[in-house]
Scaffold this motif. Sequence first.
Motif: not given
Length: 269
Positions: A108-117, A187-199
């Motif tokens: 299970v992967i969490a694809a986190v964009n914005g707030f994760a509080l 976190v394991n990786r940081v991606l540029e934007d939500p599209e790259a995150l999901l990809e």
Amino acid sequence: MDFGTYQTLLVEQRDEALLVTINQPASMNALAAAVVEDLHALTGVLADLGTDANWPVRGVIITGAGEKSFVAGANIVEMNTMDPAAALAYGKRMHEVTLRLEALPVPVIAAVNGFALGGGCELAMACDFLYASENASFGQPEVSLGLVPGFGGSVRLQQRVGIGMARELIYTGRRIKSAEALRIGLVNRVLEDPEALLEAALATVAEIASKAPTAVANVKDAINEIAGLNVVDGLEAEARSFVKAFETEDSVVGRAAFVAKTAPAFPGR
């Protein structure tokens, strides 16, 4: 396969992955009771698929709708009307959700964009690993409200980043950006934007899907067990996991393919 219909979730299959989107952007995807119940229902459906790794998908990705938030936290407006018994039931319900996610035989992967509080960070930490966009932020701010983490943060944050860092983040309620979360191992990786995150999340599921299903399920279970053990007991658990894997058809196929220098076609048994 039909994974169910939900009021607050969007659930769709993307090739080998099941994409679960918490779809409450007006509230920044806060974990209102309705969201918790939908997550509980969905994880119940997934749990009922069994643990033999013969699944219709090879990974689950959890994300949040909109540009601002993965999950902003628990729903404090609702919590403000709860008595202690109702608050305990609310927390226990999310404990069931997170434990079910950890028990699934696929990653299970969490694809986190914005707030994760608060509860959002706790939901993400129940996933096998976290990918974050550059604008993501994490924190356990409960002490600012006179509260403490209630969805597993006190347990899982120290497992992720160590007890000293977990204490500092929880005691201060400090919010950190994705770059700092990467540095401390949250976190394991940081991606540029939500599209790259999901990809990236979809690509990782595809990569894992090429491996033996029983082996992935087996080693996920073993890692979860070993996390709370000392070295000696951990090695014993690993040995049990190794023998269990060795006896599967996937192992027979994988070893034979290696010797023959061919690509394995894993049966998932």
